[in-house]
Scaffold this active site. Structure first.
Site, mmCIF file in Angstrom:
data_model
loop_
_atom_site.group_PDB
_atom_site.id
_atom_site.type_symbol
_atom_site.label_atom_id
_atom_site.label_comp_id
_atom_site.label_asym_id
_atom_site.label_seq_id
_atom_site.Cartn_x
_atom_site.Cartn_y
_atom_site.Cartn_z
ATOM 1 N N VAL A 1 -9.706 -8.948 124.052
ATOM 2 C CA VAL A 1 -9.573 -7.812 125.076
ATOM 3 C C VAL A 1 -9.977 -8.538 126.596
ATOM 4 O O VAL A 1 -9.191 -7.908 127.532
ATOM 5 C CB VAL A 1 -10.792 -6.991 124.592
ATOM 6 C CG1 VAL A 1 -12.106 -7.357 124.634
ATOM 7 C CG2 VAL A 1 -10.705 -5.598 125.762
ATOM 8 N N SER B 1 -9.133 -11.262 128.114
ATOM 9 C CA SER B 1 -7.911 -12.050 128.811
ATOM 10 C C SER B 1 -6.579 -10.894 128.929
ATOM 11 O O SER B 1 -5.765 -10.912 129.882
ATOM 12 C CB SER B 1 -7.193 -13.154 128.206
ATOM 13 O OG SER B 1 -7.097 -12.851 126.668
ATOM 14 N N CYS C 1 -12.521 -27.748 124.972
ATOM 15 C CA CYS C 1 -11.123 -27.218 124.918
ATOM 16 C C CYS C 1 -10.926 -26.663 126.257
ATOM 17 O O CYS C 1 -9.700 -26.950 126.966
ATOM 18 C CB CYS C 1 -11.272 -26.034 123.899
ATOM 19 S SG CYS C 1 -9.857 -25.038 123.943
ATOM 20 N N GLY D 1 -9.811 -14.953 131.402
ATOM 21 C CA GLY D 1 -10.809 -14.018 131.204
ATOM 22 C C GLY D 1 -12.444 -14.396 130.952
ATOM 23 O O GLY D 1 -13.223 -13.575 130.583
ATOM 24 N N CYS E 1 -13.672 -21.372 117.244
ATOM 25 C CA CYS E 1 -12.456 -20.810 116.707
ATOM 26 C C CYS E 1 -11.938 -21.600 115.239
ATOM 27 O O CYS E 1 -11.401 -20.853 114.518
ATOM 28 C CB CYS E 1 -11.379 -20.756 117.622
ATOM 29 S SG CYS E 1 -10.753 -22.381 118.325
#
Length: 381
Positions: free
Chosen positions: A31, A33, A120, A144, A217
Protein backbone atom coordinates in the site's frame (compact mmCIF):
# COMPACT_ATOMS: atom_id res chain seq x y z
CA UNK A 1 18.03 30.89 -4.47
CA UNK A 2 15.58 33.79 -4.36
CA UNK A 3 12.10 33.64 -2.83
CA UNK A 4 10.53 33.84 -6.33
CA UNK A 5 12.56 30.84 -7.47
CA UNK A 6 11.63 28.90 -4.32
CA UNK A 7 7.96 29.57 -4.91
CA UNK A 8 8.27 28.07 -8.39
CA UNK A 9 9.51 24.70 -7.15
CA UNK A 10 7.10 21.80 -7.51
CA UNK A 11 6.36 19.38 -4.65
CA UNK A 12 9.43 17.28 -5.53
CA UNK A 13 11.72 20.31 -5.46
CA UNK A 14 12.18 21.00 -9.18
CA UNK A 15 11.70 24.35 -10.90
CA UNK A 16 9.42 23.03 -13.63
CA UNK A 17 5.86 21.75 -13.98
CA UNK A 18 5.07 18.23 -12.69
CA UNK A 19 4.28 17.10 -16.23
CA UNK A 20 7.89 17.80 -17.20
CA UNK A 21 9.30 16.05 -14.10
CA UNK A 22 9.93 12.34 -14.52
CA UNK A 23 9.91 10.30 -11.31
CA UNK A 24 10.62 6.58 -11.06
CA UNK A 25 8.63 5.02 -8.20
CA UNK A 26 10.01 1.86 -6.61
CA UNK A 27 6.84 -0.24 -6.28
CA UNK A 28 6.82 -3.30 -4.02
CA UNK A 29 3.13 -3.99 -4.51
CA UNK A 30 2.27 -2.85 -1.00
CA UNK A 31 0.00 0.00 0.00
CA UNK A 32 2.82 2.48 0.79
CA UNK A 33 4.61 2.52 -2.56
CA UNK A 34 1.28 2.19 -4.39
CA UNK A 35 0.02 5.36 -2.71
CA UNK A 36 3.25 7.19 -3.59
CA UNK A 37 2.88 6.27 -7.26
CA UNK A 38 -0.83 7.08 -7.38
CA UNK A 39 -0.37 10.39 -5.53
CA UNK A 40 2.37 11.58 -7.87
CA UNK A 41 0.42 10.46 -10.94
CA UNK A 42 -2.65 12.34 -9.67
CA UNK A 43 -0.49 15.45 -9.20
CA UNK A 44 0.47 15.26 -12.86
CA UNK A 45 4.04 13.96 -12.66
CA UNK A 46 5.57 11.80 -15.40
CA UNK A 47 5.51 8.62 -13.31
CA UNK A 48 7.28 5.37 -14.22
CA UNK A 49 6.67 2.43 -11.89
CA UNK A 50 9.40 -0.17 -11.42
CA UNK A 51 9.07 -3.39 -9.44
CA UNK A 52 12.01 -5.65 -8.66
CA UNK A 53 11.52 -9.40 -8.66
CA UNK A 54 14.00 -10.30 -5.93
CA UNK A 55 13.53 -14.00 -5.35
CA UNK A 56 11.87 -17.09 -6.77
CA UNK A 57 8.57 -16.09 -8.33
CA UNK A 58 6.92 -19.49 -7.98
CA UNK A 59 7.87 -20.02 -4.34
CA UNK A 60 6.60 -16.60 -3.39
CA UNK A 61 3.20 -16.74 -5.07
CA UNK A 62 1.50 -18.35 -2.09
CA UNK A 63 3.35 -16.40 0.60
CA UNK A 64 1.31 -13.61 2.13
CA UNK A 65 3.01 -10.61 3.65
CA UNK A 66 6.05 -10.76 1.36
CA UNK A 67 7.16 -8.12 -1.09
CA UNK A 68 8.82 -7.97 -4.48
CA UNK A 69 7.53 -11.30 -5.77
CA UNK A 70 4.41 -13.22 -6.77
CA UNK A 71 1.08 -11.55 -6.20
CA UNK A 72 2.76 -8.28 -5.20
CA UNK A 73 4.10 -7.83 -8.73
CA UNK A 74 0.56 -8.21 -10.03
CA UNK A 75 -0.72 -5.70 -7.46
CA UNK A 76 1.89 -3.13 -8.51
CA UNK A 77 1.05 -3.64 -12.19
CA UNK A 78 -2.68 -3.23 -11.48
CA UNK A 79 -2.09 0.08 -9.66
CA UNK A 80 -0.12 1.34 -12.68
CA UNK A 81 -2.94 0.32 -15.01
CA UNK A 82 -5.56 1.99 -12.81
CA UNK A 83 -3.60 5.25 -12.59
CA UNK A 84 -2.42 5.23 -16.20
CA UNK A 85 1.37 5.19 -16.00
CA UNK A 86 3.92 2.70 -17.39
CA UNK A 87 5.19 -0.12 -15.17
CA UNK A 88 8.20 -2.39 -15.56
CA UNK A 89 9.29 -5.54 -13.73
CA UNK A 90 13.04 -6.12 -13.51
CA UNK A 91 14.50 -9.51 -12.65
CA UNK A 92 17.01 -8.81 -9.88
CA UNK A 93 16.95 -12.32 -8.44
CA UNK A 94 20.64 -13.05 -9.03
CA UNK A 95 21.75 -9.62 -7.79
CA UNK A 96 19.60 -9.98 -4.66
CA UNK A 97 20.92 -13.46 -3.95
CA UNK A 98 24.56 -12.38 -4.28
CA UNK A 99 24.28 -8.99 -2.55
CA UNK A 100 21.85 -9.82 0.25
CA UNK A 101 20.90 -13.47 0.79
CA UNK A 102 24.41 -14.96 0.64
CA UNK A 103 25.76 -12.45 3.15
CA UNK A 104 22.74 -13.04 5.38
CA UNK A 105 23.57 -16.75 5.55
CA UNK A 106 27.29 -16.20 6.09
CA UNK A 107 26.66 -13.63 8.83
CA UNK A 108 24.41 -15.99 10.74
CA UNK A 109 26.97 -18.78 10.37
CA UNK A 110 29.54 -16.36 11.78
CA UNK A 111 27.49 -15.80 14.91
CA UNK A 112 26.13 -12.39 13.90
CA UNK A 113 22.54 -11.17 13.70
CA UNK A 114 22.30 -9.51 10.27
CA UNK A 115 19.75 -6.97 9.01
CA UNK A 116 19.26 -7.86 5.33
CA UNK A 117 16.67 -5.11 4.77
CA UNK A 118 19.43 -2.52 5.17
CA UNK A 119 21.69 -4.34 2.72
CA UNK A 120 18.82 -4.56 0.23
CA UNK A 121 18.28 -0.80 0.37
CA UNK A 122 22.02 -0.15 0.19
CA UNK A 123 23.06 -2.64 -2.49
CA UNK A 124 19.96 -3.15 -4.61
CA UNK A 125 17.23 -0.51 -4.32
CA UNK A 126 19.42 2.56 -3.80
CA UNK A 127 22.23 1.34 -6.04
CA UNK A 128 21.11 -0.73 -9.04
CA UNK A 129 17.50 0.46 -9.12
CA UNK A 130 18.58 4.06 -8.64
CA UNK A 131 21.02 3.68 -11.56
CA UNK A 132 18.16 2.29 -13.65
CA UNK A 133 16.06 5.34 -12.78
CA UNK A 134 18.86 7.59 -13.95
CA UNK A 135 19.13 5.57 -17.18
CA UNK A 136 15.42 6.27 -17.71
CA UNK A 137 16.22 10.01 -17.57
CA UNK A 138 14.30 10.42 -14.32
CA UNK A 139 14.71 13.60 -12.31
CA UNK A 140 14.36 11.61 -9.08
CA UNK A 141 13.30 8.29 -7.58
CA UNK A 142 10.50 8.05 -4.99
CA UNK A 143 9.87 5.25 -2.49
CA UNK A 144 7.24 4.41 0.12
CA UNK A 145 9.66 4.52 3.04
CA UNK A 146 8.61 6.38 6.17
CA UNK A 147 11.45 8.84 6.47
CA UNK A 148 11.82 12.54 5.69
CA UNK A 149 14.18 14.46 3.43
CA UNK A 150 14.75 18.16 4.03
CA UNK A 151 17.07 20.53 2.20
CA UNK A 152 19.42 22.21 4.68
CA UNK A 153 22.11 24.84 4.33
CA UNK A 154 24.66 22.36 2.95
CA UNK A 155 22.29 20.11 1.00
CA UNK A 156 19.69 17.36 1.56
CA UNK A 157 19.31 15.99 5.09
CA UNK A 158 17.78 12.74 6.28
CA UNK A 159 15.24 12.97 9.12
CA UNK A 160 13.08 10.55 11.07
CA UNK A 161 9.48 10.09 9.95
CA UNK A 162 6.77 12.23 11.52
CA UNK A 163 5.16 9.05 12.89
CA UNK A 164 7.65 7.44 15.33
CA UNK A 165 5.76 4.14 15.09
CA UNK A 166 6.39 3.97 11.33
CA UNK A 167 9.88 5.50 11.23
CA UNK A 168 12.27 3.51 9.00
CA UNK A 169 15.40 5.62 9.47
CA UNK A 170 17.25 2.72 11.12
CA UNK A 171 17.00 0.78 7.85
CA UNK A 172 18.17 3.68 5.68
CA UNK A 173 21.26 4.89 7.56
CA UNK A 174 23.59 3.83 4.74
CA UNK A 175 21.95 6.15 2.21
CA UNK A 176 24.76 8.29 0.81
CA UNK A 177 24.60 12.07 0.23
CA UNK A 178 24.66 11.43 -3.54
CA UNK A 179 21.72 9.01 -3.30
CA UNK A 180 19.84 11.36 -0.99
CA UNK A 181 20.14 14.10 -3.59
CA UNK A 182 18.18 11.90 -6.04
CA UNK A 183 15.68 10.28 -3.65
CA UNK A 184 12.27 11.47 -2.48
CA UNK A 185 10.07 10.08 0.33
CA UNK A 186 6.52 11.45 -0.09
CA UNK A 187 5.03 9.59 2.91
CA UNK A 188 7.51 10.64 5.60
CA UNK A 189 5.41 13.59 6.79
CA UNK A 190 2.23 11.56 7.43
CA UNK A 191 1.24 11.20 11.07
CA UNK A 192 -0.26 7.69 10.93
CA UNK A 193 -0.54 4.67 8.64
CA UNK A 194 -4.31 5.31 8.59
CA UNK A 195 -3.61 8.42 6.53
CA UNK A 196 -1.83 6.30 3.94
CA UNK A 197 -4.72 3.84 3.72
CA UNK A 198 -7.18 6.75 3.47
CA UNK A 199 -5.24 8.07 0.47
CA UNK A 200 -5.30 4.60 -1.10
CA UNK A 201 -9.10 4.53 -0.79
CA UNK A 202 -9.32 8.06 -2.16
CA UNK A 203 -7.36 6.92 -5.23
CA UNK A 204 -9.55 3.81 -5.52
CA UNK A 205 -6.66 1.37 -5.06
CA UNK A 206 -7.53 -2.26 -4.35
CA UNK A 207 -4.46 -2.56 -2.11
CA UNK A 208 -5.92 -0.05 0.39
CA UNK A 209 -6.53 -2.75 3.01
CA UNK A 210 -3.62 -5.01 2.11
CA UNK A 211 -1.70 -6.11 5.25
CA UNK A 212 1.79 -4.76 5.86
CA UNK A 213 4.67 -7.07 4.97
CA UNK A 214 6.04 -9.01 7.92
CA UNK A 215 9.47 -10.42 8.75
CA UNK A 216 12.25 -10.58 6.17
CA UNK A 217 10.78 -11.03 2.68
CA UNK A 218 12.71 -14.21 1.84
CA UNK A 219 12.30 -15.83 5.28
CA UNK A 220 8.87 -17.51 5.52
CA UNK A 221 7.32 -17.37 9.00
CA UNK A 222 10.49 -15.95 10.55
CA UNK A 223 12.29 -19.30 10.38
CA UNK A 224 15.82 -17.97 9.82
CA UNK A 225 17.51 -21.25 10.69
CA UNK A 226 15.45 -23.15 8.13
CA UNK A 227 16.49 -20.77 5.35
CA UNK A 228 20.16 -20.95 6.35
CA UNK A 229 20.11 -24.76 6.47
CA UNK A 230 18.70 -24.74 2.95
CA UNK A 231 21.37 -22.30 1.73
CA UNK A 232 24.21 -23.94 3.66
CA UNK A 233 23.50 -27.67 4.07
CA UNK A 234 25.07 -29.05 7.23
CA UNK A 235 25.26 -25.62 8.85
CA UNK A 236 23.22 -26.62 11.89
CA UNK A 237 25.80 -28.80 13.61
CA UNK A 238 25.04 -29.73 17.22
CA UNK A 239 27.20 -28.54 20.09
CA UNK A 240 27.28 -27.61 23.76
CA UNK A 241 25.57 -24.96 25.83
CA UNK A 242 28.11 -23.80 28.40
CA UNK A 243 28.28 -21.16 31.10
CA UNK A 244 30.96 -18.47 31.18
CA UNK A 245 33.24 -20.76 33.20
CA UNK A 246 33.02 -23.47 30.55
CA UNK A 247 30.72 -25.85 32.43
CA UNK A 248 28.48 -27.84 30.10
CA UNK A 249 24.81 -27.20 30.87
CA UNK A 250 23.21 -28.86 27.88
CA UNK A 251 23.36 -29.40 24.13
CA UNK A 252 21.96 -27.58 21.10
CA UNK A 253 21.13 -28.39 17.48
CA UNK A 254 23.12 -25.59 15.91
CA UNK A 255 24.47 -22.14 16.82
CA UNK A 256 22.32 -20.61 14.05
CA UNK A 257 19.21 -21.23 16.20
CA UNK A 258 20.36 -18.68 18.83
CA UNK A 259 20.82 -14.93 19.14
CA UNK A 260 22.53 -12.71 21.72
CA UNK A 261 20.17 -11.90 24.57
CA UNK A 262 17.96 -14.96 24.05
CA UNK A 263 16.48 -16.50 27.20
CA UNK A 264 13.66 -18.75 26.07
CA UNK A 265 14.12 -22.08 24.36
CA UNK A 266 17.56 -22.87 25.77
CA UNK A 267 16.46 -26.19 27.25
CA UNK A 268 18.50 -25.76 30.43
CA UNK A 269 15.72 -25.35 33.00
CA UNK A 270 16.05 -26.17 36.67
CA UNK A 271 18.67 -23.51 37.41
CA UNK A 272 18.18 -21.05 40.27
CA UNK A 273 18.75 -17.90 38.18
CA UNK A 274 17.70 -17.23 34.58
CA UNK A 275 20.49 -17.38 32.00
CA UNK A 276 20.78 -15.59 28.69
CA UNK A 277 22.85 -16.15 25.57
CA UNK A 278 25.83 -13.81 26.01
CA UNK A 279 28.09 -15.08 23.24
CA UNK A 280 28.11 -17.44 20.26
CA UNK A 281 31.38 -19.33 19.70
CA UNK A 282 30.94 -20.54 16.14
CA UNK A 283 34.40 -22.12 15.85
CA UNK A 284 33.82 -24.38 18.86
CA UNK A 285 30.07 -24.73 18.20
CA UNK A 286 29.28 -23.41 21.68
CA UNK A 287 26.39 -21.30 22.92
CA UNK A 288 27.68 -19.41 25.96
CA UNK A 289 25.15 -18.34 28.59
CA UNK A 290 25.39 -16.08 31.61
CA UNK A 291 23.42 -13.76 33.90
CA UNK A 292 21.52 -10.80 32.48
CA UNK A 293 24.09 -8.25 33.67
CA UNK A 294 26.64 -9.75 31.27
CA UNK A 295 24.53 -8.50 28.37
CA UNK A 296 25.16 -4.87 29.30
CA UNK A 297 27.47 -3.18 26.77
CA UNK A 298 28.94 0.31 26.97
CA UNK A 299 31.62 0.33 24.22
CA UNK A 300 30.55 -0.62 20.68
CA UNK A 301 32.98 -0.89 17.75
CA UNK A 302 31.42 0.04 14.39
CA UNK A 303 32.73 -0.09 10.85
CA UNK A 304 31.52 0.69 7.31
CA UNK A 305 30.45 4.07 8.71
CA UNK A 306 28.25 6.18 6.44
CA UNK A 307 28.36 9.79 7.59
CA UNK A 308 25.66 12.34 6.74
CA UNK A 309 26.87 15.29 8.78
CA UNK A 310 27.66 18.74 7.42
CA UNK A 311 31.30 18.50 8.55
CA UNK A 312 33.70 15.70 7.68
CA UNK A 313 33.41 12.72 10.03
CA UNK A 314 37.02 12.98 11.22
CA UNK A 315 36.92 16.74 11.76
CA UNK A 316 36.25 16.12 15.44
CA UNK A 317 37.66 13.73 18.00
CA UNK A 318 34.19 13.23 19.46
CA UNK A 319 30.60 13.66 18.37
CA UNK A 320 27.92 13.83 21.07
CA UNK A 321 24.91 12.16 19.50
CA UNK A 322 22.14 9.67 20.17
CA UNK A 323 22.29 6.16 18.73
CA UNK A 324 20.01 3.21 18.10
CA UNK A 325 21.48 -0.29 18.35
CA UNK A 326 18.21 -2.04 17.43
CA UNK A 327 15.39 -0.85 15.20
CA UNK A 328 12.82 -1.28 17.97
CA UNK A 329 14.70 0.70 20.62
CA UNK A 330 14.65 4.46 21.18
CA UNK A 331 17.83 6.48 20.57
CA UNK A 332 20.18 6.66 23.58
CA UNK A 333 22.82 9.26 24.38
CA UNK A 334 26.32 8.34 23.25
CA UNK A 335 29.76 9.64 22.38
CA UNK A 336 30.97 8.78 18.88
CA UNK A 337 34.75 8.68 18.40
CA UNK A 338 36.00 8.40 14.79
CA UNK A 339 38.96 6.06 14.29
CA UNK A 340 39.10 6.54 10.50
CA UNK A 341 36.74 7.66 7.76
CA UNK A 342 34.81 4.39 8.08
CA UNK A 343 35.49 3.10 11.61
CA UNK A 344 34.53 4.39 15.03
CA UNK A 345 34.00 3.58 18.67
CA UNK A 346 30.63 4.34 20.26
CA UNK A 347 30.42 4.84 24.00
CA UNK A 348 26.91 4.56 25.42
CA UNK A 349 26.31 6.82 28.40
CA UNK A 350 23.92 4.16 29.72
CA UNK A 351 24.87 0.53 28.92
CA UNK A 352 22.51 -1.37 26.60
CA UNK A 353 21.64 -5.06 26.78
CA UNK A 354 21.78 -7.44 23.84
CA UNK A 355 24.09 -5.43 21.56
CA UNK A 356 24.84 -7.89 18.77
CA UNK A 357 27.42 -8.05 15.96
CA UNK A 358 25.70 -7.76 12.61
CA UNK A 359 23.17 -5.17 13.78
CA UNK A 360 23.39 -1.52 12.81
CA UNK A 361 24.30 1.37 15.10
CA UNK A 362 22.51 4.43 13.72
CA UNK A 363 23.44 8.02 14.65
CA UNK A 364 20.87 10.74 15.40
CA UNK A 365 20.91 14.38 16.45
CA UNK A 366 20.78 14.46 20.28
CA UNK A 367 17.84 16.86 20.35
CA UNK A 368 16.16 16.48 16.98
CA UNK A 369 15.05 14.20 14.17
CA UNK A 370 18.08 14.37 11.90
CA UNK A 371 19.90 11.16 10.95
CA UNK A 372 23.69 11.48 10.86
CA UNK A 373 24.32 8.06 9.35
CA UNK A 374 25.56 4.98 11.14
CA UNK A 375 27.73 1.89 10.94
CA UNK A 376 27.73 -1.86 11.47
CA UNK A 377 28.42 -3.40 14.88
CA UNK A 378 31.16 -5.95 14.46
CA UNK A 379 32.54 -8.91 16.34
CA UNK A 380 34.54 -6.82 18.80
CA UNK A 381 31.30 -6.01 20.57
Amino acid sequence: MSLDETQMLNSLGFAKPPSETRVVVAMSGGVDSSVVAAKLAREGYDVVGVTLQLYDHGAALAKKGACCAGIDIHDARRVAEEMGFPHYVLDYENIFKEAVIEEFADSYLGGATPVPCIRCNERVKFKDLLATAQDLDADCMATGHYIQRFVGETGPELHMAADPARDQSYFLFSTTPEQLDFLRFPLGHLKTKDETRALAREFGLEVADKPDSQDICFVPDGNYAGVIEKLRPGAAEPGEIVDVDGRVLGTHEGVIHYTIGQRRGLGIGGLSDPLYVVKLDVENRQVIVGPKEMLATRIIPVREVNWLGDQAFTDRDEWHLSVKVRSTRPPREAILRPLSDTEAEVELLTPEEGVSPGQACVFYAPDGSRVFGGGWIWAGA
